[in-house]
Design an enzyme around this catalytic site. Sequence first.
Site, PDB file in Angstrom:
ATOM      1  N   CYS A 155       0.649  -1.394   0.248  1.00  0.00           N
ATOM      2  CA  CYS A 155       0.054   0.010   0.220  1.00  0.00           C
ATOM      3  C   CYS A 155       0.885   1.366   0.017  1.00  0.00           C
ATOM      4  O   CYS A 155       0.488   2.147  -0.760  1.00  0.00           O
ATOM      5  CB  CYS A 155      -1.048  -0.037   1.200  1.00  0.00           C
ATOM      6  SG  CYS A 155      -0.220   0.254   2.627  1.00  0.00           S
ATOM      7  N   HIS A 203      -2.600   1.148   7.046  1.00  0.00           N
ATOM      8  CA  HIS A 203      -3.145   1.002   5.514  1.00  0.00           C
ATOM      9  C   HIS A 203      -3.453   2.258   5.136  1.00  0.00           C
ATOM     10  O   HIS A 203      -3.989   2.844   5.813  1.00  0.00           O
ATOM     11  CB  HIS A 203      -4.271  -0.033   5.324  1.00  0.00           C
ATOM     12  CG  HIS A 203      -4.589  -0.215   3.754  1.00  0.00           C
ATOM     13  ND1 HIS A 203      -3.776  -1.162   3.247  1.00  0.00           N
ATOM     14  CD2 HIS A 203      -5.566   0.003   3.180  1.00  0.00           C
ATOM     15  CE1 HIS A 203      -4.061  -1.158   1.752  1.00  0.00           C
ATOM     16  NE2 HIS A 203      -5.511  -0.243   1.718  1.00  0.00           N
ATOM     17  N   HIS A 215      -6.019   2.280  -3.855  1.00  0.00           N
ATOM     18  CA  HIS A 215      -5.167   1.709  -2.914  1.00  0.00           C
ATOM     19  C   HIS A 215      -4.844   0.448  -3.388  1.00  0.00           C
ATOM     20  O   HIS A 215      -5.350  -0.300  -4.108  1.00  0.00           O
ATOM     21  CB  HIS A 215      -5.626   1.742  -1.603  1.00  0.00           C
ATOM     22  CG  HIS A 215      -6.795   0.654  -1.351  1.00  0.00           C
ATOM     23  ND1 HIS A 215      -6.844  -0.525  -0.693  1.00  0.00           N
ATOM     24  CD2 HIS A 215      -8.055   0.632  -1.788  1.00  0.00           C
ATOM     25  CE1 HIS A 215      -8.040  -1.235  -0.514  1.00  0.00           C
ATOM     26  NE2 HIS A 215      -8.687  -0.418  -1.559  1.00  0.00           N
TER      27      HIS A 215
END
Length: 242
Positions: A155, A203, A215
């Site tokens: 990510c 994240h 993402h």
Amino acid sequence: MKKLMMTLAVAGAIFIAPEVTEASVKMGDRGSSVETLQQSLASQGYNSSSNIDGVFGPKTLAAVQAYQLSNRISSPRGNFFGVAGPRTLSSLGVSGGSSNSTAASSSSSSSNSSQSTSVAGASSSSSNSGVISTARSLVGSPYVWGGTSPRGFDCSGFIQYSFAQNGKSVPRTVAQMWNAGSRVSSPSVGDLVFFETRTGPSHAGIYIGNNQFIHSGSSTGVTISNMSNPYWSRTYIGARSL
């Protein structure tokens, strides 16, 4: 004679069809109407600010298609996928999408406005549209732990790559991005949104507007998700502007 008149009437009805095309901006078109379309797409994060040249080429086609898909206007199975017709233009706020000439008439004021003011809900940084454009072009790239290239991203590697391709350096890890960013109460296009999937910020993705973010998910690779999704809304912890 009666049959001839009916034939002419039908032919006349068919001949009207090009008027529908005139209300569209499509591949190969040039001019101020195309420039206005490109500016509107850029303000929504679907087109790079470097691709505002009044020429409807492959990059503009890709931007229109991405916008149509995200807003459920058309799809690859549609007859007008990639053609900015009245519905697409109206959705973008381009003079109601009535015709090319109407779109062209607003080009000057749209251009001046984009140079002097920020678009509502979007960052004032012109680089943000480029970041979003790069990020969108990577949709479908696989997830790889520690990955930092289109061959595979985690990510934070995905975010770092998208910004780096547009001349902006960002930290490598999610925690570092969280600490380096300026807190915002609600995200604007180009801001980072953070989630606590483990302890602390673990994240992150790039906010692209319409309550969506892009993402690299461990089970999906690079994808676009909705922040209203129960999982993401439950783990969301805030946004940062870099």
